[in-house]
Design a protein around this motif. Structure first.
Motif, PDB file in Angstrom:
ATOM      1  N   LYS A 185       0.834  -1.202   0.000  1.00 10.84           N
ATOM      2  CA  LYS A 185       0.000   0.000   0.000  1.00 10.84           C
ATOM      3  C   LYS A 185       0.867   1.251   0.000  1.00 10.84           C
ATOM      4  N   ALA A 186       1.907   1.270   0.825  1.00 10.69           N
ATOM      5  CA  ALA A 186       2.798   2.438   0.887  1.00 10.69           C
ATOM      6  C   ALA A 186       3.504   2.659  -0.447  1.00 10.69           C
ATOM      7  N   LEU A 187       3.973   1.596  -1.072  1.00 11.11           N
ATOM      8  CA  LEU A 187       4.636   1.727  -2.361  1.00 11.11           C
ATOM      9  C   LEU A 187       3.661   2.206  -3.434  1.00 11.11           C
ATOM     10  N   GLU A 188       2.456   1.701  -3.385  1.00 13.18           N
ATOM     11  CA  GLU A 188       1.425   2.133  -4.336  1.00 13.18           C
ATOM     12  C   GLU A 188       1.143   3.626  -4.211  1.00 13.18           C
ATOM     13  N   ASP A 189       1.215   4.131  -2.987  1.00 12.60           N
ATOM     14  CA  ASP A 189       0.937   5.546  -2.726  1.00 12.60           C
ATOM     15  C   ASP A 189       2.194   6.418  -2.764  1.00 12.60           C
ATOM     16  N   ASN A 190       3.317   5.836  -3.157  1.00 14.17           N
ATOM     17  CA  ASN A 190       4.597   6.564  -3.259  1.00 14.17           C
ATOM     18  C   ASN A 190       5.036   7.163  -1.933  1.00 14.17           C
ATOM     19  N   ILE A 191       4.826   6.403  -0.860  1.00 12.22           N
ATOM     20  CA  ILE A 191       5.251   6.823   0.464  1.00 12.22           C
ATOM     21  C   ILE A 191       6.633   6.255   0.757  1.00 12.22           C
ATOM     22  N   GLN A 192       7.534   7.092   1.274  1.00  9.73           N
ATOM     23  CA  GLN A 192       8.875   6.626   1.595  1.00  9.73           C
ATOM     24  C   GLN A 192       8.837   5.747   2.838  1.00  9.73           C
ATOM     25  N   ILE A 193       9.382   4.539   2.697  1.00 10.57           N
ATOM     26  CA  ILE A 193       9.400   3.580   3.793  1.00 10.57           C
ATOM     27  C   ILE A 193      10.851   3.327   4.187  1.00 10.57           C
ATOM     28  N   THR A 194      11.196   3.666   5.418  1.00  9.05           N
ATOM     29  CA  THR A 194      12.570   3.506   5.878  1.00  9.05           C
ATOM     30  C   THR A 194      12.766   2.249   6.714  1.00  9.05           C
ATOM     31  N   ASP A 195      11.691   1.744   7.302  1.00 12.30           N
ATOM     32  CA  ASP A 195      11.749   0.476   8.019  1.00 12.30           C
ATOM     33  C   ASP A 195      10.346  -0.107   8.059  1.00 12.30           C
ATOM     34  N   GLU A 196      10.213  -1.291   8.637  1.00  8.06           N
ATOM     35  CA  GLU A 196       8.924  -1.982   8.648  1.00  8.06           C
ATOM     36  C   GLU A 196       7.914  -1.229   9.506  1.00  8.06           C
ATOM     37  N   SER A 197       8.391  -0.659  10.596  1.00  7.70           N
ATOM     38  CA  SER A 197       7.508   0.105  11.468  1.00  7.70           C
ATOM     39  C   SER A 197       6.860   1.268  10.734  1.00  7.70           C
ATOM     40  N   SER A 198       7.618   1.946   9.865  1.00  3.10           N
ATOM     41  CA  SER A 198       7.051   3.090   9.143  1.00  3.10           C
ATOM     42  C   SER A 198       5.966   2.651   8.171  1.00  3.10           C
ATOM     43  N   ALA A 199       6.099   1.458   7.600  1.00  2.77           N
ATOM     44  CA  ALA A 199       5.046   0.933   6.729  1.00  2.77           C
ATOM     45  C   ALA A 199       3.788   0.641   7.536  1.00  2.77           C
ATOM     46  N   MET A 200       3.963   0.050   8.705  1.00  2.00           N
ATOM     47  CA  MET A 200       2.806  -0.274   9.543  1.00  2.00           C
ATOM     48  C   MET A 200       2.147   0.991  10.085  1.00  2.00           C
ATOM     49  N   GLU A 201       2.958   1.994  10.404  1.00  2.00           N
ATOM     50  CA  GLU A 201       2.409   3.287  10.843  1.00  2.00           C
ATOM     51  C   GLU A 201       1.514   3.880   9.755  1.00  2.00           C
ATOM     52  N   TYR A 202       1.944   3.769   8.509  1.00  2.00           N
ATOM     53  CA  TYR A 202       1.206   4.377   7.404  1.00  2.00           C
ATOM     54  C   TYR A 202      -0.207   3.823   7.288  1.00  2.00           C
ATOM     55  N   VAL A 203      -0.371   2.534   7.598  1.00  2.00           N
ATOM     56  CA  VAL A 203      -1.711   1.931   7.495  1.00  2.00           C
ATOM     57  C   VAL A 203      -2.365   1.808   8.866  1.00  2.00           C
ATOM     58  N   ASN A 204      -1.857   2.588   9.840  1.00  2.00           N
ATOM     59  CA  ASN A 204      -2.476   2.731  11.160  1.00  2.00           C
ATOM     60  C   ASN A 204      -2.435   1.467  12.013  1.00  2.00           C
ATOM     61  N   HIS A 205      -1.395   0.663  11.847  1.00  2.00           N
ATOM     62  CA  HIS A 205      -1.163  -0.463  12.750  1.00  2.00           C
ATOM     63  C   HIS A 205      -0.203  -0.008  13.844  1.00  2.00           C
ATOM     64  N   THR A 206      -0.424  -0.485  15.048  1.00  2.00           N
ATOM     65  CA  THR A 206       0.420  -0.092  16.170  1.00  2.00           C
ATOM     66  C   THR A 206       1.685  -0.940  16.222  1.00  2.00           C
ATOM     67  N   SER A 207       2.700  -0.394  16.877  1.00  2.00           N
ATOM     68  CA  SER A 207       3.960  -1.100  17.096  1.00  2.00           C
ATOM     69  C   SER A 207       4.394  -0.889  18.534  1.00  2.00           C
ATOM     70  N   VAL A 208       4.904  -1.944  19.154  1.00  2.00           N
ATOM     71  CA  VAL A 208       5.417  -1.835  20.512  1.00  2.00           C
ATOM     72  C   VAL A 208       6.927  -1.690  20.448  1.00  2.00           C
ATOM     73  N   LEU A 209       7.463  -0.818  21.294  1.00  2.00           N
ATOM     74  CA  LEU A 209       8.906  -0.613  21.391  1.00  2.00           C
ATOM     75  C   LEU A 209       9.456  -1.508  22.499  1.00  2.00           C
ATOM     76  N   VAL A 210      10.424  -2.335  22.152  1.00  2.00           N
ATOM     77  CA  VAL A 210      11.047  -3.247  23.110  1.00  2.00           C
ATOM     78  C   VAL A 210      12.491  -2.793  23.317  1.00  2.00           C
ATOM     79  N   ALA A 211      12.832  -2.438  24.532  1.00  2.00           N
ATOM     80  CA  ALA A 211      14.159  -1.899  24.820  1.00  2.00           C
ATOM     81  C   ALA A 211      15.241  -2.916  24.490  1.00  2.00           C
ATOM     82  N   GLY A 212      16.197  -2.491  23.677  1.00  2.00           N
ATOM     83  CA  GLY A 212      17.305  -3.351  23.280  1.00  2.00           C
ATOM     84  C   GLY A 212      18.633  -2.740  23.664  1.00  2.00           C
ATOM     85  N   SER A 213      19.703  -3.477  23.383  1.00  2.00           N
ATOM     86  CA  SER A 213      21.047  -3.069  23.762  1.00  2.00           C
ATOM     87  C   SER A 213      21.663  -2.126  22.737  1.00  2.00           C
ATOM     88  N   SER A 214      22.465  -1.189  23.221  1.00  5.07           N
ATOM     89  CA  SER A 214      23.206  -0.303  22.318  1.00  5.07           C
ATOM     90  C   SER A 214      24.313  -1.061  21.590  1.00  5.07           C
TER      91      SER A 214
END
Length: 239
Positions: A185-214
């Motif tokens: 959907k994002a590609l069809e609409d010419n939306i720039q996608i930098t990671d998977e989360s940004s694609a899911m954000e575009y179609v209004n799906h939520t994402s949980v942030l899990v703290a990881g190591s530096s």
């Protein structure tokens, strides 16, 4: 070819986009094929993913012009499949998703080829959190430094409040069918996608942030190689 091997309820597939050339590394070969402690970066990354109990297979998206993969220890690996990626990272991820039968593997993780140091326990924590919540998510760590916004001439415009800001890492884990639909959907609409989360954000799906190591750094520039090797050797010593 679609990956539809019989899977248990907990079996997961990881997609590794590895079709890029890594221009900022200024190296003679794509950065994923640079050596770290006797193996390529890509080999370290894939081996780290396959060391996680629930990850049963890795799909690697390589360039059609790739002249290096066949020389690695991953060529012919029974738990590794390759597909041809595209010009952009998102194209490679989509190619990987198209190779997976989501009825057999309903959840998928996507991980950068140039992140060989991701701790296995962080991946386990991400998998556990996503399964418990029923929603996708990603590894991340909070911004600790003072953040500045600049203008086109690199002059400071303002200091950005760092509270609630996170560095997005990988892996990122989502339901395979939903992620595929979101990217398409994002590609069809010419939306720039930098990671998977940004694609899911575009179609209004939520994402949980899990703290990881530096320690989960992304090798981007030449001086990152020495740091990655230091981290890998320290991790090996602590195993």
């Amino acid at each position: 070819m679609t990956l539809n091997t019989a899977a248990t309820d907990k079996a997961l597939v990881a997609i590794v986009p590895a079709a890029g050339v890594g221009k900022r590394m200024l190296s003679a070969c794509p950065k994923q094929y640079l050596q770290l402690d006797g193996l390529t970066i890509l080999e370290h990354t894939v081996n780290r993913l396959l060391s996680v109990a629930d990850i049963k297979h890795v799909v690697i998206a390589i360039s059609p012009q790739d002249g290096y993969f066949h020389e690695t220890g991953l060529a012919g690996h029974p738990d590794v499949t390759t597909v041809f990626g595209g010009k952009e990272r998102v194209d490679s991820v989509l190619a990987g998703l198209k190779a997976i039968d989501s009825s057999c593997y309903p959840w998928v993780l996507v991980h950068d080829a140039a992140r060989p140091c991701v701790p296995g326990q962080d991946i386990d924590a991400l998998i556990k959190r996503c399964r418990e919540s029923g929603e996708g998510g990603l590894l991340a760590y909070p911004v600790r430094d003072t953040m500045k916004r600049s203008d086109a001439s690199d002059q400071v415009l303002e200091t950005v409040e760092r509270e609630a800001l996170w560095h997005a890492l990988t892996p990122q884990m989502y339901p395979a069918a939903k992620l595929k639909a979101a990217i398409e959907k994002a590609l069809e609409d010419n939306i720039q996608i930098t990671d998977e989360s940004s694609a899911m954000e575009y179609v209004n799906h939520t994402s949980v942030l899990v703290a990881g190591s530096s320690e989960n750094l992304k090798i981007t520039r030449p001086d990152d190689l020495a740091m990655a090797e230091f981290i890998l050797l320290r991790q090996q010593a602590n195993d």
